[in-house]
Scaffold this motif. Structure first.
Motif, mmCIF file in Angstrom:
data_model
loop_
_atom_site.group_PDB
_atom_site.id
_atom_site.type_symbol
_atom_site.label_atom_id
_atom_site.label_comp_id
_atom_site.label_asym_id
_atom_site.label_seq_id
_atom_site.Cartn_x
_atom_site.Cartn_y
_atom_site.Cartn_z
ATOM 1 N N ARG A 93 21.677 54.150 35.796
ATOM 2 C CA ARG A 93 22.569 55.134 36.434
ATOM 3 C C ARG A 93 23.282 55.967 35.379
ATOM 4 O O ARG A 93 23.425 57.181 35.530
ATOM 5 C CB ARG A 93 23.580 54.432 37.340
ATOM 6 N N VAL A 94 23.720 55.334 34.304
ATOM 7 C CA VAL A 94 24.388 56.061 33.221
ATOM 8 C C VAL A 94 23.423 57.055 32.594
ATOM 9 O O VAL A 94 23.767 58.210 32.354
ATOM 10 C CB VAL A 94 24.945 55.082 32.161
ATOM 11 N N ALA A 95 22.186 56.626 32.329
ATOM 12 C CA ALA A 95 21.190 57.510 31.720
ATOM 13 C C ALA A 95 20.925 58.724 32.612
ATOM 14 O O ALA A 95 20.841 59.854 32.118
ATOM 15 C CB ALA A 95 19.898 56.746 31.464
ATOM 16 N N ARG A 96 20.815 58.502 33.924
ATOM 17 C CA ARG A 96 20.601 59.632 34.851
ATOM 18 C C ARG A 96 21.784 60.596 34.809
ATOM 19 O O ARG A 96 21.604 61.808 34.829
ATOM 20 C CB ARG A 96 20.386 59.128 36.272
ATOM 21 N N ALA A 97 22.997 60.060 34.752
ATOM 22 C CA ALA A 97 24.182 60.921 34.704
ATOM 23 C C ALA A 97 24.189 61.757 33.439
ATOM 24 O O ALA A 97 24.503 62.956 33.477
ATOM 25 C CB ALA A 97 25.450 60.072 34.788
ATOM 26 N N TYR A 98 23.829 61.164 32.304
ATOM 27 C CA TYR A 98 23.807 61.927 31.052
ATOM 28 C C TYR A 98 22.696 62.967 31.047
ATOM 29 O O TYR A 98 22.857 64.044 30.485
ATOM 30 C CB TYR A 98 23.684 60.999 29.839
ATOM 31 N N LYS A 99 21.562 62.688 31.686
ATOM 32 C CA LYS A 99 20.478 63.674 31.760
ATOM 33 C C LYS A 99 20.909 64.903 32.547
ATOM 34 O O LYS A 99 20.477 66.011 32.274
ATOM 35 C CB LYS A 99 19.238 63.069 32.414
ATOM 36 N N LYS A 100 21.785 64.698 33.537
ATOM 37 C CA LYS A 100 22.247 65.797 34.373
ATOM 38 C C LYS A 100 23.435 66.541 33.751
ATOM 39 O O LYS A 100 23.813 67.590 34.232
ATOM 40 C CB LYS A 100 22.660 65.275 35.754
ATOM 41 N N SER A 101 24.005 65.998 32.669
ATOM 42 C CA SER A 101 25.181 66.585 32.040
ATOM 43 C C SER A 101 24.794 67.522 30.904
ATOM 44 O O SER A 101 23.784 67.328 30.249
ATOM 45 C CB SER A 101 26.078 65.488 31.456
ATOM 46 N N SER A 102 25.636 68.520 30.666
ATOM 47 C CA SER A 102 25.442 69.373 29.497
ATOM 48 C C SER A 102 25.820 68.565 28.252
ATOM 49 O O SER A 102 26.576 67.590 28.346
ATOM 50 C CB SER A 102 26.332 70.611 29.598
ATOM 51 N N PRO A 103 25.313 68.950 27.076
ATOM 52 C CA PRO A 103 25.664 68.210 25.855
ATOM 53 C C PRO A 103 27.179 68.129 25.620
ATOM 54 O O PRO A 103 27.685 67.085 25.223
ATOM 55 C CB PRO A 103 24.968 68.999 24.745
ATOM 56 N N SER A 104 27.907 69.200 25.892
ATOM 57 C CA SER A 104 29.349 69.165 25.662
ATOM 58 C C SER A 104 30.039 68.206 26.645
ATOM 59 O O SER A 104 30.978 67.498 26.278
ATOM 60 C CB SER A 104 29.966 70.560 25.756
ATOM 61 N N HIS A 105 29.572 68.169 27.888
ATOM 62 C CA HIS A 105 30.144 67.246 28.865
ATOM 63 C C HIS A 105 29.831 65.806 28.478
ATOM 64 O O HIS A 105 30.694 64.922 28.577
ATOM 65 C CB HIS A 105 29.618 67.562 30.265
ATOM 66 N N ALA A 106 28.598 65.549 28.014
ATOM 67 C CA ALA A 106 28.224 64.213 27.584
ATOM 68 C C ALA A 106 29.098 63.772 26.416
ATOM 69 O O ALA A 106 29.561 62.634 26.382
ATOM 70 C CB ALA A 106 26.743 64.172 27.199
#
Length: 61
Positions: A37-50
């Motif tokens: 779930r964490v990996a999916r959230a980071y894939k959907k996030s922009s680099p700055s948001h991550a």
């Protein structure tokens, strides 16, 4: 995630819970599901948001 799957296959016990908002799973299946779930959230996030999420968790060097 690969390391978690290898550890599970090798019969390793679940690792301690991280210091930031992670459910206290007592088995590696739950831990792996949380990591997915964490990996999916980071894939959907922009680099700055991550980066801001990592900084909030204290993980940015």
């Amino acid at each position: 995630m690969k390391a978690a799957l290898a550890a599970k296959a090798g019969g390793a016990p679940a690792a301690p819970v991280a210091a930031f908002e992670q459910p206290a799973d007592t088995d590696q299946d739950g831990e792996i599901a949380w990591l997915r779930r964490v990996a999916r959230a980071y894939k959907k996030s922009s680099p700055s948001h991550a980066q801001s999420l990592l900084a909030a968790g204290g993980s940015v060097a």
